[in-house]
Write a protein that holds these residues in place. Structure first.
Motif, PDB file in Angstrom:
ATOM      1  N   UNK A 135       4.007  64.399 -83.593  1.00 20.86           N
ATOM      2  CA  UNK A 135       4.795  63.229 -83.984  1.00 20.86           C
ATOM      3  C   UNK A 135       6.100  63.182 -83.190  1.00 20.86           C
ATOM      4  N   UNK A 136       6.787  64.315 -83.113  1.00 16.91           N
ATOM      5  CA  UNK A 136       8.083  64.349 -82.437  1.00 16.91           C
ATOM      6  C   UNK A 136       7.954  64.322 -80.922  1.00 16.91           C
ATOM      7  N   UNK A 137       6.796  64.662 -80.395  1.00 19.15           N
ATOM      8  CA  UNK A 137       6.581  64.665 -78.950  1.00 19.15           C
ATOM      9  C   UNK A 137       6.085  63.308 -78.455  1.00 19.15           C
ATOM     10  N   UNK A 138       5.176  62.687 -79.206  1.00 19.42           N
ATOM     11  CA  UNK A 138       4.466  61.513 -78.699  1.00 19.42           C
ATOM     12  C   UNK A 138       4.970  60.185 -79.245  1.00 19.42           C
ATOM     13  N   UNK A 139       5.551  60.169 -80.429  1.00 19.62           N
ATOM     14  CA  UNK A 139       5.902  58.900 -81.068  1.00 19.62           C
ATOM     15  C   UNK A 139       7.404  58.613 -80.949  1.00 19.62           C
ATOM     16  N   UNK A 140       7.788  57.322 -80.944  1.00 19.23           N
ATOM     17  CA  UNK A 140       9.209  56.951 -80.851  1.00 19.23           C
ATOM     18  C   UNK A 140       9.914  57.088 -82.193  1.00 19.23           C
ATOM     19  N   UNK A 155       2.671  49.611 -87.294  1.00 19.13           N
ATOM     20  CA  UNK A 155       2.022  48.343 -87.658  1.00 19.13           C
ATOM     21  C   UNK A 155       0.750  48.622 -88.442  1.00 19.13           C
ATOM     22  N   UNK A 156       0.378  47.675 -89.322  1.00 19.55           N
ATOM     23  CA  UNK A 156      -0.859  47.826 -90.098  1.00 19.55           C
ATOM     24  C   UNK A 156      -1.408  46.443 -90.425  1.00 19.55           C
ATOM     25  N   UNK A 157      -2.702  46.410 -90.710  1.00 25.70           N
ATOM     26  CA  UNK A 157      -3.374  45.157 -91.059  1.00 25.70           C
ATOM     27  C   UNK A 157      -3.196  44.870 -92.543  1.00 25.70           C
ATOM     28  N   UNK A 246       0.316  58.297 -93.299  1.00 27.48           N
ATOM     29  CA  UNK A 246      -0.129  59.470 -92.540  1.00 27.48           C
ATOM     30  C   UNK A 246      -1.445  59.211 -91.814  1.00 27.48           C
ATOM     31  N   UNK A 247      -2.306  58.400 -92.390  1.00 28.46           N
ATOM     32  CA  UNK A 247      -3.525  58.016 -91.681  1.00 28.46           C
ATOM     33  C   UNK A 247      -3.175  57.239 -90.416  1.00 28.46           C
ATOM     34  N   UNK A 248      -2.255  56.301 -90.522  1.00 30.61           N
ATOM     35  CA  UNK A 248      -1.842  55.503 -89.364  1.00 30.61           C
ATOM     36  C   UNK A 248      -1.178  56.366 -88.302  1.00 30.61           C
ATOM     37  N   UNK A 249      -0.319  57.296 -88.734  1.00 32.90           N
ATOM     38  CA  UNK A 249       0.392  58.156 -87.788  1.00 32.90           C
ATOM     39  C   UNK A 249      -0.579  59.076 -87.051  1.00 32.90           C
ATOM     40  N   UNK A 250      -1.499  59.689 -87.786  1.00 30.15           N
ATOM     41  CA  UNK A 250      -2.471  60.590 -87.162  1.00 30.15           C
ATOM     42  C   UNK A 250      -3.335  59.837 -86.152  1.00 30.15           C
ATOM     43  N   UNK A 251      -3.750  58.629 -86.505  1.00 29.71           N
ATOM     44  CA  UNK A 251      -4.567  57.840 -85.591  1.00 29.71           C
ATOM     45  C   UNK A 251      -3.784  57.436 -84.353  1.00 29.71           C
ATOM     46  N   UNK A 252      -2.492  57.125 -84.501  1.00 31.82           N
ATOM     47  CA  UNK A 252      -1.664  56.763 -83.350  1.00 31.82           C
ATOM     48  C   UNK A 252      -1.475  57.962 -82.413  1.00 31.82           C
ATOM     49  N   UNK A 254      -3.582  60.434 -81.992  1.00 28.59           N
ATOM     50  CA  UNK A 254      -4.854  60.641 -81.295  1.00 28.59           C
ATOM     51  C   UNK A 254      -5.065  59.584 -80.221  1.00 28.59           C
ATOM     52  N   UNK A 255      -4.590  58.365 -80.459  1.00 27.80           N
ATOM     53  CA  UNK A 255      -4.720  57.301 -79.468  1.00 27.80           C
ATOM     54  C   UNK A 255      -3.913  57.628 -78.208  1.00 27.80           C
ATOM     55  N   UNK A 256      -2.678  58.100 -78.393  1.00 33.60           N
ATOM     56  CA  UNK A 256      -1.844  58.492 -77.247  1.00 33.60           C
ATOM     57  C   UNK A 256      -2.436  59.711 -76.555  1.00 33.60           C
ATOM     58  N   UNK A 257      -2.985  60.611 -77.340  1.00 29.30           N
ATOM     59  CA  UNK A 257      -3.645  61.803 -76.798  1.00 29.30           C
ATOM     60  C   UNK A 257      -4.725  61.400 -75.789  1.00 29.30           C
TER      61      UNK A 257
END
Length: 593
Positions: A135-140, A155-157, A246-252, A254-257
């Motif tokens: 989280x601290x490495x990849x996300x703003x 963001x979420x639907x 936490x579901x949204x954060x984990x998925x984000x 993995x997307x950047x990964x």
């Protein structure tokens, strides 16, 4: 309360100034070599006072010699800080006879270990694939105002099909976050489902009564099940929001990964840092694997700089200057990222070497590497921070005194610290190699099941302070070692750096140290009360004053001076006060007879 530090987590603290990484390791630190250290020592004294500890102080013995720098150098910062802190604690104990306070049951003295960034230059650069670190490495993310957590917007639907924005705060008040922050990202989804099912079981009646969409489910089997069930729990809005976040954060993450090819980057980083492949073989194609990643536009400049830095660090005698130039050209690094590679020598890393003359033998020693696969089940998480090995050695009484000296010789005497029995716990029986020795914490069985959140009173506390910066892998190691040894372990630093920030600030080490304002504002004395016309207008009515002379009104210890002319002399003030006292006594005599 004598608290001059900031608690970031239950076992993590920071002190001012956050600019100390540049001021201690940069070329500008010669002007005021110990000013930063004296400030840090005052705050570490505050930590010790808060914990009620007069600790045994040990410090990393470092060789502070740069072959390219011939200026006189001060003693290593770790030794300077240790000695300054020892004097501060000694003075504090002299002034406070009841310190440290008695404990019941008695507890041995804590140990305070002081290390610097040269202990492990790999840790703050490597990609770490545990939840908090990713989280601290990849996300703003941004730090919260109180500094005890981070803020992230995602963001979420929404139910009507539109896109919504939500800000979430991740700190120790979020029990879900606490339960998964040190897990590998591959385990996070499983733990989220496990925690969610536990929540369902604890609130079974309410969940079943609130589910109107069909037959209630006992548990979620997948993320899809979990999302569907979260949508049917309107009565648990707070819990629903946390799990959804936490579901949204984990998925984000993995997307950047995937987008930035961190699988390839991370695997190569691990091969470089550990000196072996996932199969335990010596990697022989490091450069061949690295050059395509340095040319790849999907790999960020920061990640390219990190790869190059790790490669140079792994070559203990440096690389050839022309090879370094070719790699930098492949990476097309500019500004601070390029400077970061060239500034590694300020952290004790030899960057370049000379080519040998014909017939000259190499002095390079073959490294003896031991496999650690049983302790690191994930190929992308094979590297073990050196600080974890140091803490393990300290708690098992095997930390070599030649590598970690004592500020007092008397503290080397045998003492029962509640740890692993030893014939002489103060002086290790055998040294620990920070490069090759396999850590022994995996063999410990002293942890009490489920005791992670309980006070660990079975032995002496361990306080670790890292000069300059701290990485999230080292923070995770503190919690792991504390659980394994059933001890209270705390770690502090001047700044917890995200990897990109560490690389950027390494690139600034040859610049002037920036002036950063303290979080605590300077004391400003209150301004004196304004002199108003109303006060002056009352003076003629005072029985002992007149309009033509300077006047003095004494109300307890508050003085208000007014009038024209020069200031009254002490003698005139005394006369006025004497008259006032006589009138006061005369009035009291009339009143009370």
């Amino acid at each position: 309360m004598y608290v001059d530090f900031l608690v970031k987590e239950s076992s993590v603290f920071t002190v001012d100034p956050v600019s100390s990484y540049i001021s201690l390791y940069g070329t500008d630190h010669f002007s005021k070599p110990d000013q930063t250290l004296r400030l840090i020592a005052k705050q570490l004294l505050s930590v010790c006072a808060t914990l009620g500890e007069d600790p045994i102080i040990r410090y990393q013995v470092t060789e502070n010699d740069d072959p390219d720098d011939h200026r006189p150098r001060a003693p290593p910062a770790t030794r300077q800080l240790a000695n300054i802190l020892q004097n501060e604690i000694d003075d504090f104990c002299r002034l406070n006879r009841n310190f440290p306070p008695p404990r019941n049951p008695p507890q041995p003295r804590a140990t305070l270990l002081i290390v610097d960034r040269s202990l492990d230059v790999n840790a703050p650069i490597l990609h770490e694939f545990t939840y908090q670190a990713m989280i601290n490495d990849l996300l703003p993310v941004e730090d919260t105002e109180n500094g005890t957590g981070i803020k992230y917007s995602y963001s979420f639907n929404q139910a009507d099909g539109s896109i919504g924005e939500k800000e979430v705060i991740l700190d120790e008040d979020d029990e879900v976050y606490k339960s998964i922050r040190h897990l590998h990202i591959a385990d996070c989804t499983d733990r989220l489902i496990e925690e969610f099912n536990k929540f369902l079981e604890e609130n079974k009646t309410a969940v079943q009564s609130g589910d109107r969409s069909g037959p209630p489910k006992d548990s979620a089997k997948s993320l899809k099940d979990m999302k569907e069930m979260l949508g049917n729990l309107p009565q648990f809005q707070d819990m629903k929001a946390k799990y959804s976040a936490h579901l949204s954060i984990a998925q984000e993450c993995l997307s950047i990964f995937e987008k930035h090819k961190l699988n390839s980057v991370g695997n190569l980083e691990q091969n470089i840092a550990t000196g072996e492949t996932p199969d335990g073989e010596t990697p022989k194609t490091i450069v061949l694997d690295m050059v395509p990643l340095l040319d790849d536009p999907y790999v960020s400049p920061a990640d390219k700089a990190r790869l190059l830095m790790l490669y140079i660090i792994s070559k203990e005698n440096g690389i050839f200057e022309d090879d370094k130039h070719k790699l930098l050209e492949h990476a097309k690094l500019k500004g601070e990222f390029r400077d970061a590679v060239n500034n590694l020598n300020l952290l004790g890393v030899q960057i370049t070497k000379q080519r040998r003359k014909a017939g000259e033998k190499s002095s390079r020693k073959r490294k003896d590497r031991k496999r650690q696969q049983d302790e690191t089940p994930y190929e992308l998480s094979r590297y073990i921070p050196q600080l974890k090995k140091v803490m393990d050695a300290q708690l098992s009484n095997t930390l070599e005194a030649s590598q970690f000296a004592f500020t007092r010789q008397s503290d080397m005497d045998p003492a029962d610290d509640g740890g692993v029995p030893s014939s002489n716990p103060g002086i290790p029986q055998s040294g620990v190699s920070l490069r090759t020795t396999k850590p022994t914490w995996s063999k410990k069985s002293t942890a009490v099941p489920g005791g992670g959140g309980q006070s660990r009173a079975s032995g002496a506390k361990l306080i670790v302070f890292v000069l300059g910066s701290l990485s999230y892998s080292e923070i995770r190691s503190v919690y792991e070692v504390a659980d394994m040894y059933n001890r209270d372990v705390y770690i502090g630093t001047t700044d917890i750096m995200r990897p990109t920030k560490f690389v950027e600030e390494t690139g600034q080490l040859r610049l002037k140290t920036p002036t950063i304002k303290s979080l605590i504002p300077a004391y400003v004395p209150p301004s004196p009360p304004p002199t108003s016309s109303k006060v002056s207008s009352l003076l003629p009515h005072m029985p002992h004053m007149n309009n033509n002379s300077s006047s003095h009104l004494s109300l307890s210890n508050l003085s208000i001076r007014s009038g024209s002319g020069s200031n009254p002399t002490p003698e005139s003030n005394k006369n006025v006060d004497d008259k006032a006292d006589k009138k006061k006594k005369k009035g009291l005599k009339k009143l009370f007879g």
